[in-house]
Design a protein around this motif. Structure first.
Motif, PDB file in Angstrom:
ATOM      1  N   SER A   1      38.613  48.807  45.334  1.00 52.60           N
ATOM      2  CA  SER A   1      38.381  48.253  43.999  1.00 52.60           C
ATOM      3  C   SER A   1      38.791  49.209  42.888  1.00 52.60           C
ATOM      4  O   SER A   1      38.766  50.436  43.046  1.00 52.60           O
ATOM      5  CB  SER A   1      36.900  47.892  43.829  1.00 52.60           C
ATOM      6  OG  SER A   1      36.096  49.057  43.882  1.00 52.60           O
TER       7      SER A   1
ATOM      8  N   SER B   1      38.823  44.010  45.201  1.00 50.61           N
ATOM      9  CA  SER B   1      38.410  43.471  43.909  1.00 50.61           C
ATOM     10  C   SER B   1      38.786  44.370  42.740  1.00 50.61           C
ATOM     11  O   SER B   1      38.835  45.593  42.861  1.00 50.61           O
ATOM     12  CB  SER B   1      36.885  43.254  43.900  1.00 50.61           C
ATOM     13  OG  SER B   1      36.206  44.488  44.054  1.00 50.61           O
TER      14      SER B   1
ATOM     15  N   ASP C   1      39.064  38.840  41.539  1.00 51.51           N
ATOM     16  CA  ASP C   1      39.128  39.500  40.234  1.00 51.51           C
ATOM     17  C   ASP C   1      40.230  40.549  40.133  1.00 51.51           C
ATOM     18  O   ASP C   1      40.099  41.553  39.424  1.00 51.51           O
ATOM     19  CB  ASP C   1      37.784  40.149  39.877  1.00 51.51           C
ATOM     20  CG  ASP C   1      36.682  39.125  39.659  1.00 51.51           C
ATOM     21  OD1 ASP C   1      36.972  38.046  39.112  1.00 51.51           O
ATOM     22  OD2 ASP C   1      35.533  39.397  40.057  1.00 51.51           O
TER      23      ASP C   1
END
Length: 302
Positions: A178, A209, A239
Motif C-alpha cells: 500500500s 491498496s 483504491d
C-alpha cells in the motif's frame, strides 16, 4: 556508521548457500542520497549469488510499534530493489514486518529477478521509484523480471555480468502492499519479462491498496508481455490510481484470470478497474465494482 555501506554491494549480502532470517530488528538506510552510502548498489539486503539454495526470510517481530522493519534506503542510477534484491533462483519469504520508504529505479521496495517471493504477511508500503537518465521508474512496491543484463548497471563489480533467465514468481497469501508510487508502470507490482521465461503473480489474499502511478498505467498491478501470468484468486485490489490506463490492473500480456477477490474503487483515465491491451481476461467469480474512469471504461476497458 550504522546503516551505511560503501559504494558497491549491499548492507547485508547473502553468499552462496546462505540463509538469513530477520526477526525483531530494524534495518535502516538513513535515507542516504546518491552522494552518500546508497550510490551504486542494489538493496539494503541482497542476494545475487549463483546458488539456488539461497533463502531470505523476514519474520514477525516487535520494533517501532510492531514488526521487523527495513526502511529509508534511496538508491541511485538504474538500480533494483531499494529494500530487498533477490536473484538467481533464490527465495524470499515475507511472513511479517515492514519494508517502507525505500526507493529504486525498478522495485522501490523489492526486486525479484529470476527468483521467487512468497508474501504471507507484513507490509510493503510508501516505497517509490525515480527516473534515472532516460530510464523511467517501474514498480513502486515489487519488480519482477526473469532476466537482467547487469554489466551496464551501477553496483558491485564482483557480481555477474548478467542474471541468467529463469522462471520468476510472486505469491501473495496475505499482508498489504500500500501507498507505493511508480513513475510509469505498476504502483504496487510490475512484471517485466525479458528472457523468454514465465513471470507469474498469484494473489490469494491480502490487500493491494492506495498505490499510484502519477504519469502512467497500472495503479495496482502492471503485467507485461506474453510470458507474464496474472492470477487473482482472492484478496482485494482497492483504491489504486493511474493517470492513463488501468487503475486496478493493467494487462499487456497473454491472459489474466480472476476466480475470487475484488477489484474496487480504483481510478484511471481509461479502465478504472481493469485495462486490457491485446489481452484476454477470464473472470469466473469475484467482484469488479465502483471503479472510475475519467474518460472511458469505469469497470473494464478492452
Amino acid at each position: 556508521e550504522a546503516g551505511k555501506v560503501a559504494v558497491g554491494g549491499h548492507l547485508i549480502s547473502l553468499e552462496a548457500g546462505a540463509d538469513l532470517t530477520l526477526s525483531d530488528i530494524v534495518v535502516d538506510g538513513w535515507g542516504d542520497s546518491a552522494d552518500e552510502a546508497a550510490s551504486g548498489r542494489d538493496g539494503l539486503i541482497g542476494s545475487v549469488s549463483n546458488d539456488t539454495s539461497t533463502k531470505l526470510t523476514l519474520e514477525n517481530g516487535l520494533t517501532m510499534d510492531e514488526g521487523s522493519l527495513i526502511q529509508n534506503c534511496s538508491l541511485y542510477n538504474v538500480e533494483y530493489g531499494g529494500g530487498v534484491f533477490i536473484a538467481n533462483n533464490g527465495t524470499y519469504t515475507m511472513n511479517g514486518g515492514t519494508i517502507s520508504n525505500c526507493s529504486a529505479n525498478r522495485g522501490g521496495g523489492v526486486a525479484v529477478i529470476a527468483a521467487h517471493m512468497v508474501m504471507n504477511g507484513g507490509n510493503i508500503e510508501n516505497n517509490s521509484t525515480y527516473v534515472a537518465g532516460e530510464q523511467p521508474g517501474y514498480a513502486g512496491g515489487i519488480y519482477l523480471a526473469d532476466y537482467q543484463e547487469m554489466s551496464s548497471v551501477g553496483g558491485d563489480d564482483k557480481r555477474p555480468n548478467s542474471i541468467p533467465a529463469h522462471d520468476t514468481d510472486f505469491v501473495m497469501n496475505g499482508g498489504t502492499i500500500s501507498g507505493n508510487s511508480a513513475h510509469v508502470y505498476g504502483g504496487a507490482i510490475c512484471t517485466f519479462p525479458q528472457g523468454g521465461k514465465h513471470v507469474s503473480v498469484e494473489v490469494n489474499d491480502g490487500a493491494i491498496s492506495n498505490n499510484q502511478v502519477p504519469d502512467g498505467s497500472g495503479g495496482g498491478i502492471a503485467a507485461f508481455f506474453n510470458t507474464s501470468k496474472l492470477s487473482i484468486k482472492g484478496g482485494s485490489i482497492v483504491d489504486n490510481s493511474a493517470l492513463n490506463f488501468g487503475g486496478g490492473i493493467f494487462v499487456y500480456s497473454d491472459k489474466a484470470t480472476m476466480a475470487s477477490g475484488e477489484i474496487v474503487r480504483n481510478s484511471a483515465g481509461y479502465g478504472g478497474g481493469v485495462f486490457l491491451n491485446a489481452s484476454e481476461f477470464e473472470q469466473s467469480d469475484g467482484c469488479i465494482g465502483s471503479n472510475k474512469a475519467l474518460l472511458i471504461g469505469g469497470g473494464c476497458f478492452i
